[in-house]
Scaffold this active site. Sequence first.
Site, PDB file in Angstrom:
ATOM      1  CG  LEU A  15      -2.097  -0.991   1.212  1.00  0.00           C
ATOM      2  CD1 LEU A  15      -2.893  -0.888   2.518  1.00  0.00           C
ATOM      3  CD2 LEU A  15      -3.038  -0.797   0.024  1.00  0.00           C
ATOM      4  N   GLY A  16       1.952   1.264   0.730  1.00  0.00           N
ATOM      5  CA  GLY A  16       2.751   2.493   0.756  1.00  0.00           C
ATOM      6  C   GLY A  16       4.018   2.325   1.580  1.00  0.00           C
ATOM      7  N   GLY A  34       7.084   4.320   3.900  1.00  0.00           N
ATOM      8  CA  GLY A  34       7.361   5.518   4.691  1.00  0.00           C
ATOM      9  C   GLY A  34       8.692   5.322   5.372  1.00  0.00           C
ATOM     10  CG  PHE A  54       6.480   4.249   9.301  1.00  0.00           C
ATOM     11  CD1 PHE A  54       5.918   2.988   9.332  1.00  0.00           C
ATOM     12  CD2 PHE A  54       6.048   5.153   8.342  1.00  0.00           C
ATOM     13  CE1 PHE A  54       4.928   2.643   8.419  1.00  0.00           C
ATOM     14  CE2 PHE A  54       5.072   4.814   7.438  1.00  0.00           C
ATOM     15  CZ  PHE A  54       4.507   3.561   7.467  1.00  0.00           C
ATOM     16  N   GLY A  55       8.662   2.585   7.934  1.00  0.00           N
ATOM     17  CA  GLY A  55       8.499   1.216   7.451  1.00  0.00           C
ATOM     18  C   GLY A  55       7.591   1.207   6.244  1.00  0.00           C
ATOM     19  CB  VAL A  88       1.104   0.785   4.920  1.00  0.00           C
ATOM     20  CG1 VAL A  88      -0.314   0.305   5.235  1.00  0.00           C
ATOM     21  CG2 VAL A  88       1.540   1.799   5.968  1.00  0.00           C
ATOM     22  CG  ASP A 113       1.670  15.177  11.018  1.00  0.00           C
ATOM     23  OD1 ASP A 113       1.658  16.259  10.392  1.00  0.00           O
ATOM     24  OD2 ASP A 113       2.315  14.195  10.641  1.00  0.00           O
TER      25      ASP A 113
HETATM   26  N1  LIG Z   1      -5.543   1.973   7.750  1.00  0.00           N
HETATM   27  C1  LIG Z   1      -4.986   2.282   6.577  1.00  0.00           C
HETATM   28  N2  LIG Z   1      -5.556   1.899   5.417  1.00  0.00           N
HETATM   29  C2  LIG Z   1      -4.982   2.205   4.223  1.00  0.00           C
HETATM   30  N3  LIG Z   1      -3.826   2.885   4.085  1.00  0.00           N
HETATM   31  C3  LIG Z   1      -3.196   3.283   5.205  1.00  0.00           C
HETATM   32  C4  LIG Z   1      -3.734   3.006   6.504  1.00  0.00           C
HETATM   33  N4  LIG Z   1      -2.900   3.519   7.435  1.00  0.00           N
HETATM   34  C5  LIG Z   1      -1.896   4.095   6.739  1.00  0.00           C
HETATM   35  N5  LIG Z   1      -2.067   3.965   5.415  1.00  0.00           N
HETATM   36  C6  LIG Z   1      -1.183   4.500   4.354  1.00  0.00           C
HETATM   37  O1  LIG Z   1       0.146   4.552   4.841  1.00  0.00           O
HETATM   38  C7  LIG Z   1       0.602   5.920   4.921  1.00  0.00           C
HETATM   39  C8  LIG Z   1       1.499   6.100   6.111  1.00  0.00           C
HETATM   40  O2  LIG Z   1       0.797   5.830   7.323  1.00  0.00           O
HETATM   41  P1  LIG Z   1       0.887   6.777   8.593  1.00  0.00           P
HETATM   42  O3  LIG Z   1       0.231   6.109   9.736  1.00  0.00           O
HETATM   43  O4  LIG Z   1       0.358   8.137   8.236  1.00  0.00           O
HETATM   44  O5  LIG Z   1       2.452   6.817   8.841  1.00  0.00           O
HETATM   45  P2  LIG Z   1       3.513   8.037   8.884  1.00  0.00           P
HETATM   46  O6  LIG Z   1       3.759   8.277  10.324  1.00  0.00           O
HETATM   47  O7  LIG Z   1       4.723   7.566   8.184  1.00  0.00           O
HETATM   48  O8  LIG Z   1       2.904   9.228   8.167  1.00  0.00           O
HETATM   49  C9  LIG Z   1      -0.685   6.759   4.952  1.00  0.00           C
HETATM   50  O9  LIG Z   1      -0.496   8.072   4.489  1.00  0.00           O
HETATM   51  C10 LIG Z   1      -1.609   5.940   4.065  1.00  0.00           C
HETATM   52  O10 LIG Z   1      -1.353   6.209   2.689  1.00  0.00           O
END
Ligand SMILES: Nc1ncnc2c1ncn2[C@@H]1O[C@H](COP(=O)(O)OP(=O)(O)O)[C@@H](O)[C@H]1O
Length: 391
Positions: free
Chosen positions: A67-68, A70, A72-73, A75, A189
């Site tokens: 999915l993505g 970052g 931190f790691g 998703v 944030d």
């Molecule tokens: N529950 C979720 N369902 C779908 N995508 C998610 C979900 N949680 C996070 N993501 C995707 O992962 C990205 C990073 O997650 P996030 O918790 O915002 O971490 P970070 O602290 O790196 O910003 C989000 O911007 C989103 O695109």
Amino acid sequence: MSSSSSSSSSMSSSRSSSSSSSSSSRYSHKKQQRRKNKQKEDQDAGHFEYQIGMKIKAGQFVITRFLGDGTFGRVLEVKTCNATCNNYYAMKCIRAVERYIESAKIETKILWYIQDKDKNGAFNIVRLFTSFERYDNYFMVFERLGKSLYDIIKQNNYIGFPIQYVQSFAKQIIISVAFLHQNQLTHTDLKPENILTTNCEYKLVPFKGKQIWVPEREILKIIDFGGATFDHEYHSTVINTRQYRAPEVIMGYPKWNENSDIWCIACVLLELYTGELYFQNKDDLEHIAMIEKAIGPMNYRHFKNSKYKTFFNYDQKYFDQHRSYFKWNSVAPSDSAIERVKKLKTFEELIPAKHALFIDLIRKMLQIDPEERMPLRKLIHHQFFQQVFQD
Ligand SMILES: Nc1ncnc2c1ncn2[C@@H]1O[C@H](COP(=O)(O)OP(=O)(O)O)[C@@H](O)[C@H]1O
Ligand SMILES: [Mg+2]
């Protein structure tokens, strides 16, 4: 408004995570800090290695797609390995780096705390199902949500949303964050990347002579509690992604409070309305100049405990002795910075009179003095939410 499954699927298929698609200037302080730290270490160190179809947590979940990414790691989408039903989740896989894991564990605790206060999930906050450690990595399994509001804005070529959507989104965000505040938490944030749609169905609607994507269901959820801070806890001096940062945070006040979230929400709402960042700045002084242009002069009262107080006290270059006014042009680092501030449109230039109640809502939130911002529990009753918009 037309709805079609084919249009829905084309939106879903090009889905990308904001963590991988955002430009660096939109990174939160948290991420900037991580980026600096990262220079010292291998970029991929500690990432969870996976393959699609791989089972995890004693075979409870199977990995279905990426999915993505970052800092931190990453998703990943996972589903339960259950013959009778396919439940999909988003699994945040934290890199095997001590500070990321520590901070993810704090985020987990905060999410459990919120879920305990919101047992029925009525306040539009992402649900965490489980968390676990495996070898050196740490995992958080969330309900799987759809695209972020930023992803949709980007997909629509930065055109913004029709006012009816802004109204609906605004109401949900305000109710949700008011709930956090009521429970002594500041999110710190809030931005369109951290506000997600709840399903992956989208439809095309006409807007400003074009067709734009909007979520099929307008329900949103707030994510990313990695920086959430309790009222009684230590308050980091720098929070938020720069462009959403409130004046008291920019100026380094020792103790900001939950009212800083109100400022962020106003910036988010302007972005949802126009499709573009409102305070698109590159440094603190440029930011302050923009705030002055949009809202009015900051005076000594606003600066007296700040890291910029000396500008006021001792340096005539920056402040006019009589007017207590910040002289932007004398400190601007470049002509392009001066141009950016000049180009900033006032609310009235940006928002037509038929949406005057929206301007009023924004003004009640974008007060320089944090104590003068209208609390979210009151904003919910603002007249903007009663107006029925045709366009
Ligand atoms: N529950 C979720 N369902 C779908 N995508 C998610 C979900 N949680 C996070 N993501 C995707 O992962 C990205 C990073 O997650 P996030 O918790 O915002 O971490 P970070 O602290 O790196 O910003 C989000 O911007 C989103 O695109
Ligand atoms: Mg995030």
